[in-house]
Design an enzyme around this catalytic site. Structure first.
Site, PDB file in Angstrom:
ATOM      1  N   ASP A 264      18.818  -0.185   3.953  1.00 30.54           N
ATOM      2  CA  ASP A 264      19.661  -1.311   3.531  1.00 30.54           C
ATOM      3  C   ASP A 264      21.104  -0.876   3.346  1.00 30.54           C
ATOM      4  O   ASP A 264      22.038  -1.591   3.717  1.00 30.54           O
ATOM      5  CB  ASP A 264      19.139  -1.917   2.225  1.00 30.54           C
ATOM      6  CG  ASP A 264      17.915  -2.793   2.443  1.00 30.54           C
ATOM      7  OD1 ASP A 264      17.624  -3.124   3.612  1.00 30.54           O
ATOM      8  OD2 ASP A 264      17.246  -3.136   1.450  1.00 30.54           O
TER       9      ASP A 264
ATOM     10  N   THR B 173       0.831  -1.218   0.000  1.00 24.56           N
ATOM     11  CA  THR B 173       0.000   0.000   0.000  1.00 24.56           C
ATOM     12  C   THR B 173       0.861   1.263   0.000  1.00 24.56           C
ATOM     13  O   THR B 173       0.366   2.347  -0.290  1.00 24.56           O
ATOM     14  CB  THR B 173      -0.884   0.042   1.260  1.00 24.56           C
ATOM     15  OG1 THR B 173      -0.008   0.134   2.409  1.00 24.56           O
ATOM     16  CG2 THR B 173      -1.734  -1.198   1.396  1.00 24.56           C
TER      17      THR B 173
ATOM     18  N   ASP C 103      17.719   1.874  -1.343  1.00 22.01           N
ATOM     19  CA  ASP C 103      17.091   1.784  -0.021  1.00 22.01           C
ATOM     20  C   ASP C 103      18.083   2.285   1.035  1.00 22.01           C
ATOM     21  O   ASP C 103      19.110   1.643   1.296  1.00 22.01           O
ATOM     22  CB  ASP C 103      16.671   0.346   0.267  1.00 22.01           C
ATOM     23  CG  ASP C 103      15.839   0.245   1.546  1.00 22.01           C
ATOM     24  OD1 ASP C 103      14.685  -0.173   1.467  1.00 22.01           O
ATOM     25  OD2 ASP C 103      16.357   0.627   2.630  1.00 22.01           O
TER      26      ASP C 103
HETATM   27  N1  URA Z   1      13.037   4.862   0.961  1.00 21.68           N
HETATM   28  C1  URA Z   1      14.316   4.630   0.566  1.00 21.68           C
HETATM   29  O1  URA Z   1      15.141   4.169   1.342  1.00 21.68           O
HETATM   30  N2  URA Z   1      14.650   4.910  -0.711  1.00 21.68           N
HETATM   31  C2  URA Z   1      13.786   5.428  -1.610  1.00 21.68           C
HETATM   32  O2  URA Z   1      14.161   5.691  -2.762  1.00 21.68           O
HETATM   33  C3  URA Z   1      12.459   5.675  -1.172  1.00 21.68           C
HETATM   34  C4  URA Z   1      12.107   5.376   0.124  1.00 21.68           C
END
Ligand code: URA
Length: 208
Positions: free
Chosen positions: A202, A107, A199
């Site tokens: 990450d 979502t 991310d």
């Molecule tokens: N969260 C992230 O870590 N990277 C993105 O590009 C968008 C949301």
């Protein structure tokens, strides 16, 4: 709402390194820390000062300082934690609050799982930390949370924002200030900022 994209050469340089897919976790963390420090400088430029007297080696003089009860810094978990030390190295007296949100990947809506805020947050300037202002849904939820606790002066420090996220926040929280290193091109269909950096959580913590 004020949105400031910091154009300083040090910020542009470090942001370029941060985006690079070859940048490893250790360097990524260090760059997030340094960029946050530089953005904090901008985000706190209007903070109120109080007058104090100090004794220099030569004579007494008027000086200025940030009053003790001034700043609450609130990372949005988990990626915002990577920005916390950058703020605290400049404002060591800040109180710290935590807002745990994760993004439901289907979502794209934020789900709140943990909140712990300073009891006197209503009396403080709040600096919310989240490296990526993507859809803006997590930021809006975090702003709702600190407003419910009484905060009125709120600034988001982010590394990269998408235009869609800024528009969303503008609609929901027109009183929010945003300080960011870059406003990128767009969001992709998975809610990632493009070109972005992938991310942020990450890359900070070496997870996938
Ligand atoms: N969260 C992230 O870590 N990277 C993105 O590009 C968008 C949301």
């Amino acid at each position: 709402m004020s949105v400031t994209e910091v154009r300083h050469p040090l910020v542009r340089h470090k942001l370029g390194l941060l985006r690079d897919v070859e940048t490893d976790t250790e360097m990524f963390r260090r760059l997030v820390n340094e960029l946050t420090l530089l953005l904090t400088y901008e985000a706190t430029k209007d903070i109120a000062l109080e007058q104090v007297e100090v004794e220099t080696p030569l004579e007494r003089t008027q000086a200025e300082r940030i009053p003790g009860k001034k700043v609450a810094v609130c990372p949005i978990l988990r990626a915002g934690m990577g920005m916390l030390d950058g703020v605290l190295s400049l404002i060591p007296v800040a109180r710290v609050g935590f807002i745990g949100l994760y993004r439901d990947e289907e979502t794209l809506q934020p789900v709140e799982y943990f909140v712990k805020l300073p009891a006197d947050i209503a009396d403080r300037n709040v600096l919310l930390l989240d490296p990526m202002l993507a859809t803006g849904n997590s930021t809006a939820a975090a702003v709702d949370t600190v407003k419910r606790a009484g905060a009125t002066q709120i600034t988001l420090i982010a590394l990269i924002a998408a235009p869609e996220g800024i528009a969303n926040i503008q609609e929901q929280h027109p009183d929010l200030n945003v300080v960011v290193a870059s406003i990128d091109a767009r969001l992709n269909e998975k809610g990632y900022i493009v070109p972005g950096l992938g991310d942020a959580g990450d890359r900070l913590y070496g997870t996938k």
